[in-house]
Write a protein that holds these residues in place. Structure first.
Motif, PDB file in Angstrom:
ATOM      1  N   GLY A 119       0.641   3.133  11.078  1.00 31.36           N
ATOM      2  CA  GLY A 119       2.001   3.279  10.580  1.00 31.36           C
ATOM      3  C   GLY A 119       2.563   4.657  10.838  1.00 31.36           C
ATOM      4  N   THR A 120       3.565   5.031  10.065  1.00 30.82           N
ATOM      5  CA  THR A 120       4.175   6.351  10.117  1.00 30.82           C
ATOM      6  C   THR A 120       4.409   6.828   8.689  1.00 30.82           C
ATOM      7  OG1 THR A 120       6.430   5.456  10.203  1.00 30.82           O
ATOM      8  CG2 THR A 120       5.340   5.870  12.310  1.00 30.82           C
ATOM      9  N   THR A 121       4.335   8.121   8.475  1.00 33.06           N
ATOM     10  CA  THR A 121       4.551   8.646   7.124  1.00 33.06           C
ATOM     11  C   THR A 121       5.240  10.004   7.159  1.00 33.06           C
ATOM     12  OG1 THR A 121       3.487   9.301   5.047  1.00 33.06           O
ATOM     13  CG2 THR A 121       2.229   9.644   7.068  1.00 33.06           C
ATOM     14  N   ALA A 122       6.069  10.220   6.160  1.00 33.49           N
ATOM     15  CA  ALA A 122       6.717  11.520   5.987  1.00 33.49           C
ATOM     16  C   ALA A 122       5.838  12.457   5.174  1.00 33.49           C
ATOM     17  CB  ALA A 122       8.061  11.330   5.290  1.00 33.49           C
ATOM     18  N   GLY A 123       4.719  11.962   4.696  1.00 35.70           N
ATOM     19  CA  GLY A 123       3.847  12.793   3.857  1.00 35.70           C
ATOM     20  C   GLY A 123       2.390  12.539   4.149  1.00 35.70           C
ATOM     21  N   MET A 124       1.681  11.957   3.157  1.00 35.52           N
ATOM     22  CA  MET A 124       0.258  11.657   3.284  1.00 35.52           C
ATOM     23  C   MET A 124       0.020  10.207   2.887  1.00 35.52           C
ATOM     24  SD  MET A 124      -0.950  14.711   4.086  1.00 35.52           S
ATOM     25  CE  MET A 124      -2.712  14.674   3.743  1.00 35.52           C
ATOM     26  N   SER A 185       7.931   6.080   4.546  1.00 30.27           N
ATOM     27  CA  SER A 185       6.639   5.708   5.112  1.00 30.27           C
ATOM     28  C   SER A 185       6.594   4.207   5.323  1.00 30.27           C
ATOM     29  CB  SER A 185       5.490   6.128   4.182  1.00 30.27           C
ATOM     30  OG  SER A 185       5.371   7.530   4.102  1.00 30.27           O
ATOM     31  N   SER A 186       5.976   3.783   6.416  1.00 33.41           N
ATOM     32  CA  SER A 186       5.755   2.367   6.701  1.00 33.41           C
ATOM     33  C   SER A 186       4.352   2.207   7.259  1.00 33.41           C
ATOM     34  CB  SER A 186       6.763   1.833   7.728  1.00 33.41           C
ATOM     35  OG  SER A 186       8.083   1.852   7.221  1.00 33.41           O
ATOM     36  N   GLY A 187       3.740   1.059   7.003  1.00 34.21           N
ATOM     37  CA  GLY A 187       2.409   0.850   7.535  1.00 34.21           C
ATOM     38  C   GLY A 187       1.896  -0.550   7.291  1.00 34.21           C
ATOM     39  N   ASP A 188       0.758  -0.852   7.920  1.00 42.11           N
ATOM     40  CA  ASP A 188       0.107  -2.139   7.764  1.00 42.11           C
ATOM     41  C   ASP A 188      -1.401  -1.919   7.761  1.00 42.11           C
ATOM     42  OD1 ASP A 188      -1.137  -4.742   9.303  1.00 42.11           O
ATOM     43  OD2 ASP A 188       0.481  -5.275   7.945  1.00 42.11           O
ATOM     44  N   ALA A 189      -2.105  -2.541   6.793  1.00 42.30           N
ATOM     45  CA  ALA A 189      -3.542  -2.344   6.650  1.00 42.30           C
ATOM     46  C   ALA A 189      -4.246  -3.683   6.561  1.00 42.30           C
ATOM     47  CB  ALA A 189      -3.838  -1.509   5.403  1.00 42.30           C
ATOM     48  N   GLU A 190      -5.355  -3.819   7.286  1.00 40.92           N
ATOM     49  CA  GLU A 190      -6.150  -5.037   7.270  1.00 40.92           C
ATOM     50  C   GLU A 190      -7.543  -4.755   6.723  1.00 40.92           C
ATOM     51  OE1 GLU A 190      -6.250  -6.505  11.269  1.00 40.92           O
ATOM     52  OE2 GLU A 190      -4.363  -7.582  11.069  1.00 40.92           O
ATOM     53  N   LEU A 191      -8.129  -5.789   6.122  1.00 39.25           N
ATOM     54  CA  LEU A 191      -9.513  -5.735   5.657  1.00 39.25           C
ATOM     55  C   LEU A 191     -10.147  -7.089   5.943  1.00 39.25           C
ATOM     56  CD1 LEU A 191     -11.944  -4.532   4.136  1.00 39.25           C
ATOM     57  CD2 LEU A 191     -10.867  -5.312   2.003  1.00 39.25           C
TER      58      LEU A 191
END
Length: 220
Positions: A119-124, A185-191
């Motif tokens: 993803g992308t983030t403006a922070g952490m 911030s935007s993102g995608d997480a898989e498990l």
């Protein structure tokens, strides 16, 4: 006839207890002050599909365009654990921390967990995954993976475990987003707990997801 009726009644009670023991996929969102709990199929779930939990709204200084958790029966099953947690345009009007959990119970497959995020983030952004041998929603008795990322575009994969449980267990994803000031911030997480040799295919899927997120951000 009376005995048959009694047996049927006991069977119905047993089925009812079994159904009550099965938890539905559930998401939690917290800004450190307020915590929201969104169960699959509840009034706060914007997605009618089973195994799909979506929340859109504002909490504290945070506004989430789309926040969705995906798991069985929409994708995967007890023997093929799959969980996906994505957040699109999670914007803050000032500095703050947002934590998102997604959890599901009744997985059975043993193996090595595989986690991927992009993803992308403006922070952490940090991404943690857990399994719980007590099969409890949001249980964290077994830590699997832990990844952290700084500002800008990010992606990463990790393996953890192994998950070794003779019975059923739960899986939980946890994403923490921290902004020092206004930002997005935007993102995608898989498990997953994949079959041997499946990690390459999963990595490809994770990178494809990262590309999709980047395109969404450019369009926005």
């Amino acid at each position: 006839m009376k005995n048959i009726t009694n047996y049927l009644a006991l069977g119905a009670i047993a089925l009812g207890l079994s159904g009550a023991a099965h938890a539905v996929p559930t998401m939690k969102i917290s800004d450190g002050i307020t915590t929201l709990t969104i169960a699959d199929g509840s009034g706060s779930d914007s997605n009618p599909g089973a195994g799909l939990v979506t929340w859109i709204g504002t909490i504290g200084v945070w506004n989430i365009n789309v926040n969705t958790g995906v798991t069985k029966p929409a994708f995967g099953d007890a023997e093929n654990p799959y969980m996906d947690l994505n957040f699109v345009n999670g914007s803050s009007s000032s500095g703050g921390t947002l934590t998102i959990w997604f959890s599901e119970t009744d997985f059975t497959k043993n193996g090595t967990a595989f986690a991927a995020i992009g993803g992308t983030t403006a922070g952490m952004v940090s991404y943690e995954t857990y399994y719980d041998s007590a099969n409890a929603l949001f249980g964290n008795s077994g830590a699997l993976t832990n990844q952290g990322f700084g500002p800008g575009a990010f992606s990463g994969t990790a393996t953890g475990g192994p998950v070794m449980d003779p019975n059923v267990y739960s899986l939980t994803q946890k994403i923490t987003i921290t902004h020092g000031q206004q930002g997005v911030s935007s993102g995608d997480a898989e498990l997953t707990v994949p079959d041997s040799g499946s990690t390459i295919a999963l990595l490809g899927a994770a990178l494809a997801t990262l590309g999709l997120i980047s395109r969404r951000r450019k369009v926005a």
